[in-house]
Design a protein around this motif. Structure first.
Motif, PDB file in Angstrom:
ATOM      1  N   LEU A 297       0.362  -1.536  -0.094  1.00 46.76           N
ATOM      2  CA  LEU A 297       0.150   0.107  -0.024  1.00 46.76           C
ATOM      3  C   LEU A 297       1.225   1.306   0.209  1.00 46.76           C
ATOM      4  O   LEU A 297       1.033   1.737  -1.038  1.00 46.76           O
ATOM      5  N   PHE A 298       1.937   1.521   1.023  1.00 41.92           N
ATOM      6  CA  PHE A 298       2.934   2.397   1.013  1.00 41.92           C
ATOM      7  C   PHE A 298       3.668   2.568  -0.361  1.00 41.92           C
ATOM      8  O   PHE A 298       3.563   4.048  -1.041  1.00 41.92           O
ATOM      9  N   GLN A 299       3.825   1.431  -1.020  1.00 38.30           N
ATOM     10  CA  GLN A 299       4.449   1.623  -2.703  1.00 38.30           C
ATOM     11  C   GLN A 299       3.740   2.380  -3.169  1.00 38.30           C
ATOM     12  O   GLN A 299       3.530   3.023  -4.078  1.00 38.30           O
ATOM     13  N   THR A 300       2.143   1.960  -3.465  1.00 35.71           N
ATOM     14  CA  THR A 300       1.162   1.736  -4.375  1.00 35.71           C
ATOM     15  C   THR A 300       1.138   3.444  -4.394  1.00 35.71           C
ATOM     16  O   THR A 300       0.631   4.456  -5.371  1.00 35.71           O
ATOM     17  N   VAL A 301       0.892   4.992  -2.854  1.00 33.98           N
ATOM     18  CA  VAL A 301       0.536   6.010  -2.404  1.00 33.98           C
ATOM     19  C   VAL A 301       1.700   6.893  -3.715  1.00 33.98           C
ATOM     20  O   VAL A 301       1.956   7.848  -3.337  1.00 33.98           O
ATOM     21  N   THR A 302       3.154   5.774  -2.904  1.00 33.98           N
ATOM     22  CA  THR A 302       4.417   6.930  -3.397  1.00 33.98           C
ATOM     23  C   THR A 302       4.626   6.087  -4.436  1.00 33.98           C
ATOM     24  O   THR A 302       5.701   7.528  -4.621  1.00 33.98           O
ATOM     25  N   ALA A 303       4.282   5.802  -5.478  1.00 33.07           N
ATOM     26  CA  ALA A 303       4.551   5.406  -7.085  1.00 33.07           C
ATOM     27  C   ALA A 303       6.232   5.156  -6.895  1.00 33.07           C
ATOM     28  O   ALA A 303       7.459   5.605  -8.015  1.00 33.07           O
TER      29      ALA A 303
ATOM     30  N   LEU B 265      10.512   2.377  -1.390  1.00 35.73           N
ATOM     31  CA  LEU B 265      10.514   2.653  -0.491  1.00 35.73           C
ATOM     32  C   LEU B 265       9.295   1.775   0.837  1.00 35.73           C
ATOM     33  O   LEU B 265       8.796   1.089   0.039  1.00 35.73           O
ATOM     34  N   THR B 266       9.223   2.064   1.863  1.00 39.08           N
ATOM     35  CA  THR B 266       8.997   1.267   2.863  1.00 39.08           C
ATOM     36  C   THR B 266       8.343   1.712   3.764  1.00 39.08           C
ATOM     37  O   THR B 266       8.669   3.375   3.764  1.00 39.08           O
ATOM     38  N   PRO B 267       7.106   1.217   4.497  1.00 41.62           N
ATOM     39  CA  PRO B 267       7.078   2.462   5.677  1.00 41.62           C
ATOM     40  C   PRO B 267       8.002   2.677   6.977  1.00 41.62           C
ATOM     41  O   PRO B 267       8.501   3.668   7.212  1.00 41.62           O
ATOM     42  N   SER B 268       9.205   1.883   7.326  1.00 45.21           N
ATOM     43  CA  SER B 268      10.459   2.309   7.579  1.00 45.21           C
ATOM     44  C   SER B 268      11.204   3.397   7.618  1.00 45.21           C
ATOM     45  O   SER B 268      11.736   4.398   8.267  1.00 45.21           O
ATOM     46  N   ILE B 269      10.822   3.720   5.754  1.00 41.14           N
ATOM     47  CA  ILE B 269      11.716   5.205   5.551  1.00 41.14           C
ATOM     48  C   ILE B 269      10.605   6.337   6.173  1.00 41.14           C
ATOM     49  O   ILE B 269      11.379   7.643   6.321  1.00 41.14           O
TER      50      ILE B 269
ATOM     51  N   LEU C 193      11.545  -7.486   0.763  1.00 47.70           N
ATOM     52  CA  LEU C 193      11.328  -8.941  -0.480  1.00 47.70           C
ATOM     53  C   LEU C 193      10.299  -9.000  -0.844  1.00 47.70           C
ATOM     54  O   LEU C 193      10.661  -9.222  -1.607  1.00 47.70           O
ATOM     55  N   VAL C 194       9.482  -9.560   0.079  1.00 47.12           N
ATOM     56  CA  VAL C 194       8.006  -9.514   0.033  1.00 47.12           C
ATOM     57  C   VAL C 194       7.250  -8.801  -0.869  1.00 47.12           C
ATOM     58  O   VAL C 194       6.576  -9.214  -2.024  1.00 47.12           O
ATOM     59  N   ALA C 195       6.933  -7.737  -0.839  1.00 49.75           N
ATOM     60  CA  ALA C 195       6.916  -6.828  -1.960  1.00 49.75           C
ATOM     61  C   ALA C 195       7.733  -7.220  -3.018  1.00 49.75           C
ATOM     62  O   ALA C 195       6.337  -7.296  -4.724  1.00 49.75           O
ATOM     63  N   SER C 196       8.697  -7.029  -3.579  1.00 47.89           N
ATOM     64  CA  SER C 196       9.419  -7.297  -4.748  1.00 47.89           C
ATOM     65  C   SER C 196       9.394  -8.806  -5.826  1.00 47.89           C
ATOM     66  O   SER C 196       8.511  -8.507  -6.532  1.00 47.89           O
ATOM     67  N   LEU C 197       9.219  -9.552  -4.459  1.00 43.11           N
ATOM     68  CA  LEU C 197       8.783 -10.893  -5.012  1.00 43.11           C
ATOM     69  C   LEU C 197       7.052 -10.966  -5.756  1.00 43.11           C
ATOM     70  O   LEU C 197       7.468 -11.252  -6.598  1.00 43.11           O
ATOM     71  N   ALA C 198       6.151 -10.026  -4.680  1.00 39.12           N
ATOM     72  CA  ALA C 198       5.148 -10.229  -5.452  1.00 39.12           C
ATOM     73  C   ALA C 198       4.347  -9.826  -6.213  1.00 39.12           C
ATOM     74  O   ALA C 198       4.241 -10.384  -7.415  1.00 39.12           O
TER      75      ALA C 198
END
Length: 335
Positions: free
Chosen positions: A77-83, A87-91, A267-272
Motif C-alpha cells: 500500500l505504501f509503495q502504491t501511494v508513493t509510486a 520505499l517502505t513504511p520504515s522510511i 523483500l516480499v513486495a518485490s517478489l510479489a
C-alpha cells in the motif's frame, strides 16, 4: 477476460514477471506451501507435554502470520501511494521511533525496570506513540494546500535520522549491562510473544484492514498516479491519507508485537510484483502476504531445526532484504 482490458499502466513488462503462471495459481500454490510449512512446524519433534508445546507453537505461528500480513500489506500500500518500489513504511522513521522509545525507557527507568514493566504496558506505549507520531505528521502535512506527499517523505526521513541520533547518544550514556538488555529488544523475535497481545494485535489489524477492503478498487486507480486518479473521480488526498494511516497502524502494531523488520516488507513486495503479471491489488496483496508467511515460518523452521537458534531470524531476513535493496538501487529499474 478482465485481465485483457486492463490499462497498460497496470500491466508489468513481461521480462520482469513470471507469466507462465497466473496470479490465482500462484495464490493457490503459495497457500498450499504455507499450509504445509505450518503443519510441519506444529508437528515436527512433537514430544513431551503437548498441552504446553502446542499452544506455544500456535502463538508463534500466529505471530508470524500476523507480521507477514501487516508488513506485506503495509509495504504494498505504501509503495502504491508513493509510486516508488524501493520505499517502505520504515522510511517514515517507525523503526527509529521504536528504538528511541526503548532507549528512552531504559535510560529513564533502567533495563530491569523496563523488563519488569511487562509486555502489555510496553506494547500500549509503543503503539500509542507510533500512531500518534504518524497522525500528527500526516495531519500537519495534509492540512495545507502547499503540502505534498514528497515533503512528508522528506520530513519522515529527517525525523528518522533525528530519532537514531538521539538513541545513539542515550545508548552511550547508559550502563553496559543495561545496553545488553536494550540490544535484545532491537531485533524482531517470535519466541516470547504474549498470547493476549497477539489477540489484541489481531483485532487491531483486522479493524485497520476494513478501510483497505472498502477501497480495494480505488487502490488500482491510485497506482496509475495522482493526475489519473483525480481524472477518474478519486479523492486522492482522502485516499492517500487513509492508506497512510492504515500503514501506520499495521506497522506500529507489528513492530510493538515482535520488533522491527526493516527490509522484510521490501523483500516480499518485490517478489510479489515479480510473480504477479499485473499490479491489481486483489492479487498482489495476498501473494505478498503468503510470501511473507513462507519466509517467516520456513525460516524459523530452518533456524530451529538446522542452526539450533544460533542466530535470530530477523537478522537473516534483514540481510537478504538489504541485499535486495542494494540490487534494486544498482539496477536503477525501479522508479
Amino acid at each position: 477476460m478482465a485481465e485483457t482490458v486492463l490499462p497498460a499502466a497496470l500491466t508489468q513488462h513481461k521480462r520482469r514477471t513470471v507469466k507462465t503462471v497466473r496470479p490465482r495459481t500462484w495464490i493457490i500454490l503459495l497457500g498450499l506451501l504455507t499450509a504445509v510449512l505450518i503443519a510441519v512446524f506444529m508437528t515436527i519433534d512433537l514430544r513431551g507435554n503437548l498441552g504446553y508445546i502446542l499452544p506455544r507453537r500456535a502463538i508463534k505461528i500466529g505471530s508470524m502470520l500476523l507480521v507477514a500480513y501487516a508488513v506485506g500489506v503495509s509495504t504494498v500500500l505504501f509503495q502504491t501511494v508513493t509510486a516508488n518500489r524501493i520505499l517502505t513504511p520504515s522510511i517514515m522513521g517507525f523503526d527509529a521511533l521504536y528504538m528511541l522509545i526503548q532507549t528512552v525507557l531504559t535510560f529513564a527507568i533502567g533495563g530491569q525496570a523496563l523488563l519488569s514493566m511487562g509486555a502489555p504496558a510496553r506494547f500500549v506505549i509503543e503503539v500509542m506513540l507510533m500512531v500518534a507520531f504518524s497522525f500528527l505528521l500526516y495531519r500537519w502535512l495534509f492540512s495545507g494546500g502547499g503540502k505534498s506527499l514528497h515533503l512528508m517523505l522528506l520530513v519522515g526521513i529527517v525525523f528518522g535520522t533525528m530519532f537514531r541520533g538521539v538513541s545513539s547518544l542515550l545508548q552511550r550514556l547508559i550502563e553496559p549491562s543495561e545496553f545488553i538488555i536494550l540490544q535484545d529488544l532491537f531485533f524482531a523475535s517470535f519466541n516470547n510473544v504474549d498470547g493476549l497481545l497477539l489477540a489484541v494485535s489481531t483485532l487491531a489489524i483486522a479493524a485497520a484492514s476494513i478501510p483497505v477492503w472498502r477501497m480495494r478498487r480505488e487502490l488500482d486507480v491510485l497506482a496509475l498516479g495522482r493526475d489519473t486518479a483525480l481524472n477518474l473521480g478519486v479523492n486522492h488526498r482522502r485516499a492517500v491519507t487513509t492508506v497512510l494511516m492504515v500503514c501506520a497502524v499495521l506497522v506500529a502494531v507489528s513492530t510493538a508485537l515482535v520488533g522491527p523488520v526493516t527490509f522484510f516488507g521490501l523483500l516480499v513486495a518485490s517478489l510479489a510484483y515479480l510473480l504477479c503479471s499485473h499490479f491489481r491489488h486483489i492479487y498482489v496483496l495476498p501473494i505478498a502476504v503468503l510470501l511473507g508467511a513462507i519466509a517467516l515460518v520456513g525460516g524459523q523452521l530452518v533456524l530451529e531445526q538446522v542452526f539450533s537458534f544460533d542466530t535470530a531470524l530477523s537478522i537473516v531476513i534483514e540481510f537478504a532484504g538489504g541485499l535486495l535493496f542494494i540490487a534494486l538501487l544498482l539496477k536503477g529499474s525501479v522508479k
